[in-house]
Design an enzyme around this catalytic site. Structure first.
Site, PDB file in Angstrom:
ATOM      1  N   GLY A 198       0.773  -0.699  -0.307  1.00 25.22           N
ATOM      2  CA  GLY A 198      -0.031   0.088   0.227  1.00 25.22           C
ATOM      3  C   GLY A 198       1.001   1.162   0.212  1.00 25.22           C
ATOM      4  O   GLY A 198       2.277   1.476   0.456  1.00 25.22           O
ATOM      5  N   THR A 199       0.091   2.504  -0.609  1.00 26.78           N
ATOM      6  CA  THR A 199       0.981   3.745  -0.168  1.00 26.78           C
ATOM      7  C   THR A 199       1.778   3.824  -1.365  1.00 26.78           C
ATOM      8  O   THR A 199       2.774   3.565  -2.062  1.00 26.78           O
ATOM      9  CB  THR A 199       1.554   3.961   0.709  1.00 26.78           C
ATOM     10  OG1 THR A 199       0.367   3.745   2.179  1.00 26.78           O
ATOM     11  CG2 THR A 199       1.852   5.136   1.267  1.00 26.78           C
ATOM     12  N   THR A 200       1.922   5.246  -1.844  1.00 25.19           N
ATOM     13  CA  THR A 200       3.283   5.913  -3.111  1.00 25.19           C
ATOM     14  C   THR A 200       3.031   7.185  -2.134  1.00 25.19           C
ATOM     15  O   THR A 200       2.208   7.794  -2.072  1.00 25.19           O
ATOM     16  CB  THR A 200       2.482   6.014  -4.017  1.00 25.19           C
ATOM     17  OG1 THR A 200       2.398   4.469  -4.995  1.00 25.19           O
ATOM     18  CG2 THR A 200       3.778   6.470  -4.782  1.00 25.19           C
ATOM     19  N   SER A 208       4.214   0.799  -1.661  1.00 24.16           N
ATOM     20  CA  SER A 208       4.004  -0.211  -2.643  1.00 24.16           C
ATOM     21  C   SER A 208       4.170   0.230  -4.326  1.00 24.16           C
ATOM     22  O   SER A 208       4.817  -0.226  -4.981  1.00 24.16           O
ATOM     23  CB  SER A 208       3.230  -0.740  -2.412  1.00 24.16           C
ATOM     24  OG  SER A 208       1.915  -0.313  -2.619  1.00 24.16           O
ATOM     25  N   GLY A 209       3.911   1.580  -4.380  1.00 25.94           N
ATOM     26  CA  GLY A 209       4.376   2.316  -5.977  1.00 25.94           C
ATOM     27  C   GLY A 209       5.510   2.874  -6.133  1.00 25.94           C
ATOM     28  O   GLY A 209       5.825   3.477  -7.396  1.00 25.94           O
TER      29      GLY A 209
END
Length: 216
Positions: free
Chosen positions: A15-17, A145-146
């Site tokens: 999750g998340t960038t 994760s991005g």
């Protein structure tokens, strides 16, 4: 202990960038807004960039509760520092405080990765911290994760020595690209600009204009 360490590594990578960038006249912090629990989207417009002070902000990735605990501790200490010292907390001091908090919890780690960025008397700074308190100063950094997708844009477009105005379109496109390719990042994004005089969150119109900027 091994299972706890593995759990932390997995949580930080899910999750998340988030992005932090140093410019000649300040720093830019950005993140998407999707909050996930595995494959479940728990919230579409979660807050992942927090204002600590007028000159200081931080991004979070990982477990929300752990991250918010760190945000609250840093924000309270930044206010106390300003009261006691009659000046804003230096960015490096804020980063070292977060590093100490994370390191002191290393046996039961806080599963969060943090970027601390801001501007002080020594100029603009961005620091990257992992769940165990490792501290690294960066010129451009992305977490979550991005981040592999975001790095594809950042490493192609970002150059040191540019002002905020010229870097902003690159940041918007990097977050937007990560949202399109990473299932755990998405819905919307926030961009924060911190310079010597202010802490500003870009409006929806300003963000839209950045994505259609053809000069970057």
């Amino acid at each position: 202990m091994s299972s706890q360490n593995n759990a932390v590594n997995e949580l930080v990578l899910k999750g998340t960038t988030t992005i932090g960038v140093v410019c000649t006249d300040g720093v830019i912090l950005a993140s998407d807004t999707r909050v996930t629990m595995g494959y479940y989207i728990a919230h579409k417009f979660g807050k992942k960039v927090y204002k600590v002070d007028e000159h200081l902000g931080m991004t979070i990735a990982g477990t929300v509760a752990d991250a918010q605990k760190v945000v609250d501790i840093l924000t309270a200490n930044a206010k106390l520092y300003k009261i006691n010292m009659n000046r804003p907390m230096p960015v490096v001091s804020a980063a070292r405080l977060v590093a100490t908090i994370l390191f002191n919890n290393r046996y039961v780690p806080l599963s969060t990765q943090v970027l601390v960025g801001g501007v002080d008397e020594t100029g603009p700074h961005v620091f990257n911290l992992d769940p165990y308190g490792s501290l690294m100063e960066e010129k451009v950094v992305s977490t979550g994760s991005g981040s592999p997708v975001a790095y594809g844009i950042l490493e192609d477009k970002y150059r040191e020595g540019l002002p905020i105005k010229e870097v902003l379109p690159t940041i918007a496109k990097a977050v937007n690209a990560a949202m399109k390719r990473d299932v755990a990042s998405g819905n919307s994004y926030n961009i924060i600009v911190i310079n010597a005089n202010s802490y500003k969150e870009l409006t929806e119109q300003e963000k839209s204009e950045l994505l259609f900027n053809r000069g970057n």
